[in-house]
Design a protein around this motif. Structure first.
Motif, PDB file in Angstrom:
ATOM      1  N   UNK A 176      35.059  29.674  56.937  1.00  0.00           N
ATOM      2  CA  UNK A 176      34.708  29.050  55.660  1.00  0.00           C
ATOM      3  C   UNK A 176      34.545  30.101  54.550  1.00  0.00           C
ATOM      4  N   UNK A 177      33.766  31.137  54.843  1.00  0.00           N
ATOM      5  CA  UNK A 177      33.493  32.156  53.821  1.00  0.00           C
ATOM      6  C   UNK A 177      34.765  32.869  53.378  1.00  0.00           C
ATOM      7  N   UNK A 178      35.657  33.167  54.321  1.00  0.00           N
ATOM      8  CA  UNK A 178      36.897  33.849  53.954  1.00  0.00           C
ATOM      9  C   UNK A 178      37.829  32.918  53.196  1.00  0.00           C
ATOM     10  N   UNK A 179      38.002  31.694  53.716  1.00  0.00           N
ATOM     11  CA  UNK A 179      38.938  30.747  53.103  1.00  0.00           C
ATOM     12  C   UNK A 179      38.528  30.414  51.674  1.00  0.00           C
ATOM     13  N   UNK A 180      37.251  30.118  51.482  1.00  0.00           N
ATOM     14  CA  UNK A 180      36.769  29.795  50.131  1.00  0.00           C
ATOM     15  C   UNK A 180      36.685  31.056  49.282  1.00  0.00           C
ATOM     16  N   UNK A 181      36.203  32.140  49.875  1.00  0.00           N
ATOM     17  CA  UNK A 181      36.033  33.377  49.114  1.00  0.00           C
ATOM     18  C   UNK A 181      37.319  33.877  48.497  1.00  0.00           C
ATOM     19  N   UNK A 182      38.438  33.700  49.184  1.00  0.00           N
ATOM     20  CA  UNK A 182      39.718  34.195  48.673  1.00  0.00           C
ATOM     21  C   UNK A 182      40.237  33.387  47.486  1.00  0.00           C
ATOM     22  N   UNK A 183      39.644  32.222  47.228  1.00  0.00           N
ATOM     23  CA  UNK A 183      40.049  31.467  46.037  1.00  0.00           C
ATOM     24  C   UNK A 183      39.514  32.104  44.761  1.00  0.00           C
ATOM     25  N   UNK A 184      38.580  33.060  44.884  1.00  0.00           N
ATOM     26  CA  UNK A 184      38.062  33.731  43.691  1.00  0.00           C
ATOM     27  C   UNK A 184      39.191  34.411  42.923  1.00  0.00           C
ATOM     28  N   UNK A 185      40.158  34.966  43.640  1.00  0.00           N
ATOM     29  CA  UNK A 185      41.293  35.612  42.978  1.00  0.00           C
ATOM     30  C   UNK A 185      42.058  34.612  42.122  1.00  0.00           C
ATOM     31  N   UNK A 186      42.210  33.397  42.622  1.00  0.00           N
ATOM     32  CA  UNK A 186      42.912  32.350  41.870  1.00  0.00           C
ATOM     33  C   UNK A 186      42.110  31.969  40.630  1.00  0.00           C
ATOM     34  N   UNK A 187      40.796  31.859  40.780  1.00  0.00           N
ATOM     35  CA  UNK A 187      39.944  31.505  39.644  1.00  0.00           C
ATOM     36  C   UNK A 187      40.045  32.537  38.526  1.00  0.00           C
ATOM     37  N   UNK A 188      40.094  33.812  38.896  1.00  0.00           N
ATOM     38  CA  UNK A 188      40.233  34.864  37.885  1.00  0.00           C
ATOM     39  C   UNK A 188      41.576  34.732  37.164  1.00  0.00           C
ATOM     40  N   UNK A 189      42.633  34.452  37.904  1.00  0.00           N
ATOM     41  CA  UNK A 189      43.946  34.291  37.280  1.00  0.00           C
ATOM     42  C   UNK A 189      43.962  33.110  36.314  1.00  0.00           C
ATOM     43  N   UNK A 190      43.355  32.001  36.717  1.00  0.00           N
ATOM     44  CA  UNK A 190      43.283  30.831  35.837  1.00  0.00           C
ATOM     45  C   UNK A 190      42.539  31.186  34.555  1.00  0.00           C
ATOM     46  N   UNK A 191      41.461  31.939  34.692  1.00  0.00           N
ATOM     47  CA  UNK A 191      40.666  32.339  33.534  1.00  0.00           C
ATOM     48  C   UNK A 191      41.460  33.246  32.597  1.00  0.00           C
ATOM     49  N   UNK A 192      42.112  34.250  33.165  1.00  0.00           N
ATOM     50  CA  UNK A 192      42.854  35.207  32.341  1.00  0.00           C
ATOM     51  C   UNK A 192      44.006  34.516  31.623  1.00  0.00           C
ATOM     52  N   UNK A 193      44.680  33.617  32.299  1.00  0.00           N
ATOM     53  CA  UNK A 193      45.782  32.896  31.642  1.00  0.00           C
ATOM     54  C   UNK A 193      45.263  32.032  30.496  1.00  0.00           C
ATOM     55  N   UNK A 194      44.104  31.377  30.709  1.00  0.00           N
ATOM     56  CA  UNK A 194      43.558  30.504  29.672  1.00  0.00           C
ATOM     57  C   UNK A 194      43.077  31.293  28.460  1.00  0.00           C
ATOM     58  N   UNK A 195      42.444  32.429  28.694  1.00  0.00           N
ATOM     59  CA  UNK A 195      41.832  33.182  27.599  1.00  0.00           C
ATOM     60  C   UNK A 195      42.765  34.218  26.989  1.00  0.00           C
ATOM     61  N   UNK A 196      43.635  34.793  27.805  1.00  0.00           N
ATOM     62  CA  UNK A 196      44.558  35.821  27.313  1.00  0.00           C
ATOM     63  C   UNK A 196      45.958  35.224  27.231  1.00  0.00           C
ATOM     64  N   UNK A 197      46.763  35.463  28.241  1.00  0.00           N
ATOM     65  CA  UNK A 197      48.059  34.809  28.335  1.00  0.00           C
ATOM     66  C   UNK A 197      48.572  34.934  29.763  1.00  0.00           C
TER      67      UNK A 197
END
Length: 452
Positions: free
Chosen positions: A191-212
């Motif tokens: 659980x911790x690994x599977x969910x934890x690795x989605x943090x990378x996706x969340x950062x990408x979503x954030x950077x695309x929304x705020x930067x490009x």
């Protein structure tokens, strides 16, 4: 896989600009780690006050290989060789699951270097961990009302360190898994690994929304191959990092697209974040930086409404967050926290941070101050603003004195945002920096055994 041409490149400086200073920043970071190791060894041998076996990390020396070794090397080679090209050309909606899959493969393989039992299934079953108290939550409401009575060491039936050191939502996560038939250390680790690795996706979503999108794509391989995976695979803090990261990601989406549901969801996750770890209230600095980058406070009302839900629910049940934190502070100084010297850890913690974010991130962070000054005009400046927010949160945690040692796992929620600074590095050196990241993680995982 279907590839597409990368978006049109924005104006950038020549690739060689600042490369020497990037290398100097990386060298300075490596020197900090070496100094922390040497000084830490001296302090521990002479005074025994650090309470770690291999300063500055909570680990012990044990060169070894394991079943995850071939897989980890394979993942590293694939990401280094193909990651930048795939990140630049793969359709965005396919890139996000690809980054998660690569991050998960990297994290699982590193964890399996220590074998299934020691690397995954046994991590959350030690005397320090959450799974040791699952049977005490048969009546969840009564246990929550009684939670603060078991925080101090002298209290009857005092909680194990990680249970006492976190609000009860952390333990309730594993209670919930147990209730639905996913009990035991193996499911908890997965659980911790599977969910934890989605943090990378969340950062990408954030950077695309705020930067490009281009800026986000440049960070993608580094987020997938982060040295932080060594600790995402060995603790629950990777899971905490993901919850915190998605709170910021939804806030960025709400700010840039006007989504009310995203604003409400962001608040809900932020409230949950604060009940997973007391120190993650500092994620408010990252959230504030995201709003500054978006240049709008529009999501705030719904964010606040959402953020009140989890605290209200726990308060109505009878758990007092503020009282628990006060008692935790007392418990912290009853144990190793009261012995570990602040004068060493206030900078030794930063050496731990270098080891979780890597030398490439140190080079990228060198470029952040200059980009922040152009945050209103350039995508990279808006990214730099968010990274700066994470750096300030980390520094506040450091100066507080409540994080002396073990920050290689405790600061994962801040570190994942620092890694995004690698998007600022020149294109021509991308594979070289990725190699440095992978080599660092492989060396740490094969030479040391981390544990809590």
């Amino acid at each position: 896989m279907k590839l597409e041409a990368p978006p049109e490149a924005p104006r950038t400086a020549p690739p060689s600009t600042g490369t020497r200073r990037d290398l100097l920043a990386a060298a300075a970071a490596a020197t900090l780690v070496a100094a922390a190791a040497l000084v830490g060894r001296y302090i521990q041998d002479r005074y025994g006050t650090l309470h770690v076996d291999w300063a500055p990390l909570y680990a012990h020396w044990d060169p070894h290989v394991g079943p995850g070794t071939p897989a980890a090397i394979t993942v590293a080679v694939l990401v280094i060789t193909y990651g930048p090209v795939v990140a630049a050309r793969l359709r965005w909606r396919r890139l996000l699951p690809a980054v998660w899959a690569a991050s998960a493969a990297w994290t699982f393989s590193l964890a399996l270097v220590d074998g299934w039992q020691r690397g995954i299934a046994g991590r959350l079953t030690t005397s320090y961990e959450y799974l040791r108290v699952i049977d005490r939550f048969d009546d969840v409401g009564a246990t929550l009302r009684d939670f603060t009575r078991h925080i101090l060491l002298q209290s009857p039936g005092h909680w194990p360190p990680h249970v006492a050191g976190h609000p009860p939502a952390a333990t309730l996560t594993f209670v919930g898994l147990d209730r639905i038939g996913l009990g035991g250390g193996a499911w908890a680790g997965v659980w911790c690994i599977t969910v934890g690795c989605t943090a990378a996706v969340a950062v990408l979503v954030t950077v695309r929304a705020l930067a490009d999108e281009r800026t986000a794509r440049r960070a993608a391989p580094f987020l997938a191959l982060a040295p932080a995976a060594v600790w995402t695979g060995t603790s629950a803090d990777g899971y905490f990092a993901a919850v915190a990261a998605w709170s910021v990601a939804l806030l960025a989406v709400a700010a840039t697209r006007g989504s009310r549901w995203a604003a409400l969801g962001s608040g809900l996750l932020f409230g949950l974040t604060c009940y997973l770890s007391y120190g993650l209230t500092l994620m408010v600095l990252v959230a504030a930086a995201a709003l500054l980058a978006a240049r709008t406070p529009r999501p705030l009302p719904l964010f606040v409404v959402g953020a009140a839900v989890v605290p209200l629910a726990f308060t109505l049940v009878g758990f007092n967050w503020w009282e628990a934190y006060r008692l935790l502070t007392e418990r912290y100084y009853q144990g190793a926290g009261g012995i570990r010297p602040y004068g060493y850890w206030v900078w030794g913690n930063l050496a731990c941070t270098v080891l979780i974010v890597g030398l490439a991130t140190a080079a990228g962070l060198r470029r952040v101050p200059g980009r922040v000054l152009r945050a209103r005009d350039e995508p990279e400046g808006r990214l730099a603003l968010v990274v700066l927010g994470a750096a300030l949160a980390l520094l506040a945690a450091d100066l507080s004195g409540m994080s002396k040692a073990e920050t290689e796992r405790i600061w994962l929620p801040f570190a994942v945002w620092l890694i995004a600074a690698t998007a600022l590095l020149p294109e021509r050196w991308r594979r070289g920096w990725l190699t440095a990241q992978a080599v660092l993680a492989l060396l740490v995982n094969h030479l040391l055994v981390t544990g809590w």
